[in-house]
Design a protein around this motif. Structure first.
Motif, PDB file in Angstrom:
ATOM      1  N   GLY A   8       0.810  -1.208   0.000  1.00 22.65           N
ATOM      2  CA  GLY A   8       0.000   0.000   0.000  1.00 22.65           C
ATOM      3  C   GLY A   8       0.842   1.255   0.000  1.00 22.65           C
ATOM      4  O   GLY A   8       1.965   1.282   0.452  1.00 22.65           O
ATOM      5  N   GLN A  13      -7.619   9.218  -0.397  1.00 26.28           N
ATOM      6  CA  GLN A  13      -8.739   8.677  -1.135  1.00 26.28           C
ATOM      7  C   GLN A  13      -9.197   9.618  -2.248  1.00 26.28           C
ATOM      8  O   GLN A  13      -9.809   9.187  -3.215  1.00 26.28           O
ATOM      9  CB  GLN A  13      -9.904   8.401  -0.158  1.00 26.28           C
ATOM     10  CG  GLN A  13      -9.632   7.297   0.838  1.00 26.28           C
ATOM     11  CD  GLN A  13      -9.473   5.944   0.180  1.00 26.28           C
ATOM     12  OE1 GLN A  13     -10.151   5.637  -0.787  1.00 26.28           O
ATOM     13  NE2 GLN A  13      -8.544   5.148   0.686  1.00 26.28           N
ATOM     14  N   ARG A  18      -5.289   8.348  -7.870  1.00 23.00           N
ATOM     15  CA  ARG A  18      -5.836   7.165  -7.190  1.00 23.00           C
ATOM     16  C   ARG A  18      -7.275   6.910  -7.623  1.00 23.00           C
ATOM     17  O   ARG A  18      -7.676   5.760  -7.823  1.00 23.00           O
ATOM     18  CB  ARG A  18      -5.750   7.359  -5.672  1.00 23.00           C
ATOM     19  CG  ARG A  18      -6.154   6.109  -4.893  1.00 23.00           C
ATOM     20  CD  ARG A  18      -5.935   6.307  -3.402  1.00 23.00           C
ATOM     21  NE  ARG A  18      -6.244   5.102  -2.669  1.00 23.00           N
ATOM     22  CZ  ARG A  18      -5.447   4.042  -2.566  1.00 23.00           C
ATOM     23  NH1 ARG A  18      -4.276   4.044  -3.166  1.00 23.00           N
ATOM     24  NH2 ARG A  18      -5.794   2.973  -1.879  1.00 23.00           N
ATOM     25  N   ARG A  22      -8.801   3.572  -9.305  1.00 23.19           N
ATOM     26  CA  ARG A  22      -9.975   2.867  -8.770  1.00 23.19           C
ATOM     27  C   ARG A  22     -10.991   2.615  -9.886  1.00 23.19           C
ATOM     28  O   ARG A  22     -11.577   1.526  -9.982  1.00 23.19           O
ATOM     29  CB  ARG A  22     -10.617   3.678  -7.648  1.00 23.19           C
ATOM     30  CG  ARG A  22     -11.874   3.032  -7.054  1.00 23.19           C
ATOM     31  CD  ARG A  22     -12.441   3.876  -5.924  1.00 23.19           C
ATOM     32  NE  ARG A  22     -11.592   3.841  -4.757  1.00 23.19           N
ATOM     33  CZ  ARG A  22     -11.617   2.863  -3.837  1.00 23.19           C
ATOM     34  NH1 ARG A  22     -12.456   1.833  -3.983  1.00 23.19           N
ATOM     35  NH2 ARG A  22     -10.833   2.903  -2.800  1.00 23.19           N
ATOM     36  N   CYS A 140      -2.979  -9.691  -4.659  1.00 23.57           N
ATOM     37  CA  CYS A 140      -3.695  -8.655  -3.919  1.00 23.57           C
ATOM     38  C   CYS A 140      -4.900  -9.292  -3.229  1.00 23.57           C
ATOM     39  O   CYS A 140      -5.632 -10.070  -3.843  1.00 23.57           O
ATOM     40  CB  CYS A 140      -4.177  -7.550  -4.858  1.00 23.57           C
ATOM     41  SG  CYS A 140      -2.855  -6.687  -5.721  1.00 23.57           S
ATOM     42  N   SER A 142      -6.995  -7.200  -1.282  1.00 26.94           N
ATOM     43  CA  SER A 142      -7.923  -6.112  -0.953  1.00 26.94           C
ATOM     44  C   SER A 142      -7.990  -5.153  -2.134  1.00 26.94           C
ATOM     45  O   SER A 142      -7.080  -5.106  -2.978  1.00 26.94           O
ATOM     46  CB  SER A 142      -7.452  -5.344   0.293  1.00 26.94           C
ATOM     47  OG  SER A 142      -6.305  -4.557  -0.002  1.00 26.94           O
ATOM     48  N   ASP A 144      -7.706  -1.978  -2.034  1.00 27.20           N
ATOM     49  CA  ASP A 144      -6.649  -0.966  -1.921  1.00 27.20           C
ATOM     50  C   ASP A 144      -5.348  -1.430  -2.545  1.00 27.20           C
ATOM     51  O   ASP A 144      -4.619  -0.653  -3.166  1.00 27.20           O
ATOM     52  CB  ASP A 144      -6.416  -0.595  -0.446  1.00 27.20           C
ATOM     53  CG  ASP A 144      -7.502   0.319   0.096  1.00 27.20           C
ATOM     54  OD1 ASP A 144      -8.196   0.958  -0.730  1.00 27.20           O
ATOM     55  OD2 ASP A 144      -7.650   0.401   1.326  1.00 27.20           O
ATOM     56  N   GLU A 145      -5.016  -2.730  -2.382  1.00 23.00           N
ATOM     57  CA  GLU A 145      -3.782  -3.249  -2.968  1.00 23.00           C
ATOM     58  C   GLU A 145      -3.841  -3.235  -4.493  1.00 23.00           C
ATOM     59  O   GLU A 145      -2.847  -2.917  -5.162  1.00 23.00           O
ATOM     60  CB  GLU A 145      -3.507  -4.664  -2.453  1.00 23.00           C
ATOM     61  CG  GLU A 145      -3.083  -4.704  -0.992  1.00 23.00           C
ATOM     62  CD  GLU A 145      -2.832  -6.108  -0.489  1.00 23.00           C
ATOM     63  OE1 GLU A 145      -2.286  -6.249   0.607  1.00 23.00           O
ATOM     64  OE2 GLU A 145      -3.173  -7.078  -1.196  1.00 23.00           O
ATOM     65  N   ILE A 147      -5.630  -1.164  -6.318  1.00 22.68           N
ATOM     66  CA  ILE A 147      -5.565   0.242  -6.725  1.00 22.68           C
ATOM     67  C   ILE A 147      -4.142   0.778  -6.603  1.00 22.68           C
ATOM     68  O   ILE A 147      -3.652   1.523  -7.462  1.00 22.68           O
ATOM     69  CB  ILE A 147      -6.545   1.075  -5.881  1.00 22.68           C
ATOM     70  CG1 ILE A 147      -7.983   0.663  -6.219  1.00 22.68           C
ATOM     71  CG2 ILE A 147      -6.352   2.573  -6.116  1.00 22.68           C
ATOM     72  CD1 ILE A 147      -9.019   1.134  -5.224  1.00 22.68           C
ATOM     73  N   ASP A 148      -3.440   0.373  -5.534  1.00 21.91           N
ATOM     74  CA  ASP A 148      -2.057   0.824  -5.346  1.00 21.91           C
ATOM     75  C   ASP A 148      -1.172   0.386  -6.511  1.00 21.91           C
ATOM     76  O   ASP A 148      -0.337   1.149  -7.001  1.00 21.91           O
ATOM     77  CB  ASP A 148      -1.486   0.269  -4.028  1.00 21.91           C
ATOM     78  CG  ASP A 148      -2.077   0.959  -2.803  1.00 21.91           C
ATOM     79  OD1 ASP A 148      -2.650   2.050  -2.965  1.00 21.91           O
ATOM     80  OD2 ASP A 148      -1.966   0.387  -1.710  1.00 21.91           O
ATOM     81  N   GLN A 151      -2.116   2.327  -9.620  1.00 21.48           N
ATOM     82  CA  GLN A 151      -1.679   3.709  -9.448  1.00 21.48           C
ATOM     83  C   GLN A 151      -0.173   3.838  -9.669  1.00 21.48           C
ATOM     84  O   GLN A 151       0.316   4.808 -10.243  1.00 21.48           O
ATOM     85  CB  GLN A 151      -2.038   4.194  -8.043  1.00 21.48           C
ATOM     86  CG  GLN A 151      -1.686   5.652  -7.771  1.00 21.48           C
ATOM     87  CD  GLN A 151      -2.083   6.060  -6.358  1.00 21.48           C
ATOM     88  OE1 GLN A 151      -2.826   5.335  -5.689  1.00 21.48           O
ATOM     89  NE2 GLN A 151      -1.608   7.198  -5.910  1.00 21.48           N
TER      90      GLN A 151
END
Length: 205
Positions: A8, A13, A18, A22, A140, A142, A144-145, A147-148, A151
């Motif tokens: 992460g 957000q 980011r 997403r 991944c 999650s 968030d992972e 998206i990271d 990104q």
């Protein structure tokens, strides 16, 4: 590099980059996190059925079994005429291997990914998204992972195993399966094979 979990980053957000990542993840179906229904563990599928559900050729299936990339866990082929039986989980992994190969990931990286997935429970698999930049494979667990990685430019493509699970489940619903034989019957033929032999005997006898 071996399969690794996405690390992460501290971006907020509301960061436009980011947010774009997403949206890309959502469009690609990489944030699929519905828990699929559990399937019976004693149902096996023969080679042709596994091929049809995974979208591979029988030659690929046979080669991957002989090189121990993906082995049938219900029943291995033993001797002339015996039939391999693949589990739902096996077919899920077969389909993932096919997709990784199609996107140019090396066989060495795929072997690493398969070994990693083999250590996971069946239900855990449905919650994983595999990301790759064509060289490395990242795991991944999650949103968030995912998206990271997008990104940071590391994830060129992704495979949401929960979505693959649904695809395999839908395919197998239309294909024949069979319950694993008891140990004493493991080397025996399927009842339909015996019926076919009797019909042939009547025609030729």
């Amino acid at each position: 590099m071996a399969v690794s979990s996405g690390e992460g980053k501290s971006a907020g957000q509301h960061d436009p980059v980011r947010q774009s990542a997403r949206e890309r993840a959502g469009e690609q179906g990489l944030l699929f996190d519905e828990r699929p229904a559990a399937l019976p563990e004693d149902i096996g599928y023969r080679g042709p059925t596994a091929c049809a559900a995974a979208g591979i050729t029988y030659r690929q299936l046979d080669y991957w079994a002989r090189t121990e990339l993906v082995l049938p866990t219900i029943r291995a082929a033993q001797g002339s005429g015996s039939q391999r039986l693949y589990s739902f989980r096996d077919i899920l992994v077969l389909k993932v291997v096919k997709r990784l190969l199609d996107t140019g990931v090396s066989l060495q990286q795929i072997r690493t990914a398969v070994r990693h997935l083999r250590d996971r429970g069946v239900n855990d698999l449905a919650q994983i998204t595999l990301m790759s930049d064509g060289v490395s494979v990242y795991e991944c667990t999650s949103a968030d992972e995912v998206i990271d990685l997008l990104q940071g430019g590391q994830g060129v493509f992704g495979i949401a195993l929960g979505r693959v699970w649904r695809e395999v489940e839908g395919s197998l619903a239309e294909l024949p399966g069979e319950r694993a034989a008891a140990p004493s019957d493991a080397e025996g033929d399927h009842p339909s094979d015996e019926l076919a032999r009797r019909r042939k005997a009547r025609r030729t006898g």
